[in-house]
Each structure stands twice: as C-alpha cells, then as structure tokens.
Design an enzyme around this catalytic site. Structure first.
Site, short mmCIF file in Angstrom:
data_model
loop_
_atom_site.label_atom_id
_atom_site.label_comp_id
_atom_site.label_asym_id
_atom_site.label_seq_id
_atom_site.Cartn_x
_atom_site.Cartn_y
_atom_site.Cartn_z
N TYR A 168 0.82 -1.24 0.11
CA TYR A 168 -0.11 0.01 0.22
C TYR A 168 0.91 1.29 0.02
CZ TYR A 168 -4.74 -1.75 1.01
OH TYR A 168 -5.88 -2.71 0.72
N ASP A 194 -3.14 -18.19 0.35
CA ASP A 194 -4.06 -18.97 -0.25
C ASP A 194 -4.85 -19.95 0.41
OD1 ASP A 194 -1.61 -20.25 -0.06
OD2 ASP A 194 -1.66 -20.69 -2.30
N LYS A 214 3.01 -15.53 2.73
CA LYS A 214 3.23 -16.13 1.43
C LYS A 214 4.71 -16.31 1.19
CE LYS A 214 1.89 -17.73 -2.58
NZ LYS A 214 0.96 -18.61 -2.82
N ASP A 261 -12.65 -8.99 4.27
CA ASP A 261 -13.79 -8.92 3.47
C ASP A 261 -14.22 -10.39 3.60
OD1 ASP A 261 -13.84 -6.13 3.20
OD2 ASP A 261 -14.46 -6.36 1.22
N ASP A 314 -6.49 -6.95 4.12
CA ASP A 314 -7.56 -6.36 3.58
C ASP A 314 -8.55 -7.39 2.82
OD1 ASP A 314 -9.14 -4.15 2.33
OD2 ASP A 314 -8.15 -4.68 0.40
#
Ligand code: NAD
Ligand code: IPM
Ligand code: MN
Length: 354
Positions: free
Chosen positions: A138, A221, A189, A249, A245
């Site tokens: 970001y 994942d 990751k 959701d 983020d």
C-alpha cells in the site's frame, strides 16, 4: 471524550448518523462526549479540493478518537490518484500512525441463517483479524506506471516491511490473543515472497516472549480456503496490509454481511480511528437501506480500546444483540420470518435497546 466525526461518502453519512445517535444517547446518560464533524474523501475533495483537508487532519489529531463512515464514489474514480477519496483514508491512517487494524468477525447467533455458509460452519464463530495498516504494498516505494525498456507501459508497486513494523504488529496480535483463546495464526506467502519470509522470521522471534500463546503459520491462499472450509479453527489472525484487506472482507460474510464487521485502527497509545470494514456502497447510497451495525459496533470498539470503558462497550453490543433477537434486520441480513427495517430504523432500535 473528544470525537472527530468524519462521515465521508456514499452510505457514510447515513450509517454515521446512526452511530452518532448512539453517542448522543450515551451522552444524555451522563457521559461527557463532544463531537465535531469534518469532510473526508470525496466530500473533502468537493469542499476543499483535497480528500484529506488540512483542517480535517488537524481535527482528527486533536481529538481523542475518530469515527469514520466510508470514502469513495464512482464520480471520483477517474480523478488523478492523489485526489481520489481512498488517498484521504490512507493519508489519515498514516498521519495518525494507525498501524494496527483490528477487525473482529463475530457471528451473532441470531444471524446464523443470514450467512451464505451453513449455520453449523459458522455458529460460534469469533475471529479477530489483526491487519497491519500503514505498511506493505500500500505504501511501498517505488510505485507507478512508466514506459519500460521495451517501450510499453508497465505498472509497478513495491511490497516491503521493515523488521520494526512487523515486530510491533506481532506484539499487538500476541497481546490480544492473551485475552482470548491464546492462539495466533500468522498469514503470509513466505514460500514465494521475501517480504513475508522476513515477516515469518520476526513473528517467530516475537512469539518467544509469549510462551503461553500457540503460534501457527499459514500461506494466504490456504487461509482464504480455510476461512470458508472451517473458520472456527482460527482465534487471532495476524497478517500484512493487503492480505488483511482481502481476508477481512471474506471473513465478514461468515458473520452474515459485511455490514456487520466493525474495525478499530490504533496507534501505539491506543488512540484510534473507528470505522466499519466495508466501503461507501455507492450502489445503495441515499436509499436509507444500509446496515449501520458495523458502524455502531465500531463505537463499542472505541469505548473498549481508546476510552478503556469495557462496560459501555458491552452495553452497546448487548443492545445490538437485543435488536437482532427481536427480529429487526436491514436488507443485507434479512431472512424469511424477520422484520425488514431501514438504516435509520435500525439506529433507532439500537438506541431504544440501549
Ligand atoms: P463496498 O464495501 O462499498 O460494497 C460492497 C458490497 O457490499 C456492495 O454491494 C454494497 O452495497 C454492500 N455493502 C457494503 N456495506 C454495506 C452495508 N453497511 N449495508 C449493506 N450493504 C453493504 O465495496 P466496493 O463496492 O468495492 O467499494 C465501493 C467504494 O468504497 C469504492 O470507492 C472503494 O474504494 C470504497 N471503499 C472504502 C472503504 C473505506 O472507506 N474504509 C472500504 C472499502 C471500499
Ligand atoms: C478498507 C478499504 C481501504 C483499504 C481502501 C478504501 C483504501 O478497502 O478499509 O478495507 O484498502 O484499506
Ligand atoms: Mn477493504
């Protein structure tokens, strides 16, 4: 309690108005609450040509806590990036040093049928997602769109985390786990990305100071898959900005709707900005049908984390629970046999239950 109120765009003003009703109700019960409003996001751009007007940042800096609705809207999507509403949000997070974003995915038992997942998969769900908020891809430099050596346009961003940034968010996660079920799952990751290889090393180091907390690691994942396969395996999830983020959701749907997921963004002194995890929902803005509960529950988090007032936090959460038990539902969580209410009716119902 000095609270800066930043309604923002889209459904922001509608949902914040309901949370303000709750604050006013607490205030008329004797709590000393001062509120002042300022524009942010598209609203800031419209009045001051800046998604984070200087006066808004100043108000937020001077306040004890910030209540935010949401930012963003279709009409701003083609502005140059620095003028876009989302930049206002990213700048205020950075400007106030709000590096720790807590997003609790908690299923109210009354909403087990509202989730798109089977009730037995989600009932009893109580996950705390600890998302790092001021670093990662970001904010990493360099970034941009340029013409590369082959003469074609190329977009690039930089994923980066310093040791100290990882360390401080890990401490937050372990601290929170100590007050819950003592399990932290760090999501990364590390099999592909060096940034998160370092992330994993530092989290393991920090964990040594918390021998009573069980630490596990999961690739992002797999975490996305496990969240819908068997979400109750998680207690605290700690992860970087972009993975957090996306996963938050996803986790919101386990609770019935993204309209149920509150959040707290904290600095190292627990000063905070409180906002729902969802966006400005331009598709339903202005219709008085949005779910204000994520915003109202964010006020509960404000009482808990910034004002150290657990009793008031629980009072607000109990009021929400009571309203749900009485069958009131906004459209996003409505199911057969329950009563559909508007955004403002939901706010009124919570105030009455309070
Ligand atoms: P969104 O979260 O705004 O909406 C996604 C879907 O969820 C929409 O169908 C929307 O109607 C629904 N929804 C969201 N909140 C709801 C609520 N309280 N009650 C009922 N339904 C709700 O995500 P998006 O559509 O991807 O983004 C819209 C805008 O919001 C974009 O400009 C985006 O950048 C911005 N955004 C802002 C924030 C923030 O301010 N924190 C967060 C996410 C997205
Ligand atoms: C969120 C939002 C923001 C983010 C956007 C609007 C900048 O999606 O708060 O989750 O990506 O952090
Ligand atoms: Mn988001």
């Amino acid at each position: 309690m000095k609270i800066a109120v930043l309604p923002g765009d889209g459904i922001g003003p509608e949902i914040v108005a309901q949370a303000v009703k709750v604050l006013k109700a607490l205030s008329s019960d004797g709590m000393k609450i001062e509120m002042e409003e300022a524009p942010i996001g598209g609203a800031g751009y419209d009045v001051a040509g800046d998604p984070l007007p200087a006066a808004t940042l100043k108000l937020a800096q001077d306040a004890d806590a910030v209540l935010l609705g949401a930012v963003g809207g279709w009409k701003y999507d083609t502005l140059p990036r620095p003028m876009r509403p989302e930049q206002g949000l990213l700048r205020i997070r950075q400007g106030l040093n709000l590096f720790a974003n807590l997003r609790p995915a908690l299923l109210y038992p009354e909403l087990a049928d509202a989730s798109t997942l089977k009730p037995e998969v989600v009932s009893g769900l109580d996950i705390m997602i600890v998302r790092e908020l001021t670093g990662d891809i970001y904010f990493g430099q360099p970034r941009g769109i340029h013409i590369n050596a082959d003469g074609e346009r190329e977009g690039f961003n930089t994923m980066r985390y310093s040791e100290s940034e990882i360390r401080r968010i890990a401490h937050v996660a372990f601290g929170i786990a100590g007050k819950r079920n003592r399990r932290v799952c760090s999501v990364d990751k590390a099999n592909v990305l060096e940034t998160t290889e370092l992330w994993r090393q530092i989290v393991i180091e920090v964990a040594k100071g918390y021998p009573d907390i069980e630490l596990s690691h999961m690739y992002v994942d797999n975490a996305a898959m496990q969240l819908v396969r068997a979400p109750k395996q998680f207690d605290v999830i700690v992860t970087g900005n972009i993975f957090g983020d996306i996963l938050s959701d996803e986790a919101s749907m386990l609770t019935g709707s993204i309209g149920m997921l509150p959040s707290a963004s904290l600095d190292s002194n627990n000063k905070g900005m409180y906002e729902p995890s969802h966006g400005s929902a331009p598709d339903i803005a202005g219709k008085n049908i949005a779910n204000p509960l994520a915003t109202i529950l964010s006020v509960a988090m404000m009482m808990r984390y910034t004002f150290n007032d657990e009793a008031t936090a629980q009072r607000i959460e109990r009021a929400v629970k009571k309203v749900l038990a009485n069958g009131s539902r906004t459209a996003d969580i409505w199911t057969e046999g329950t009563k559909k209410v508007s955004c403002s009716e939901m706010g009124d119902a919570v105030v009455a239950a309070l």
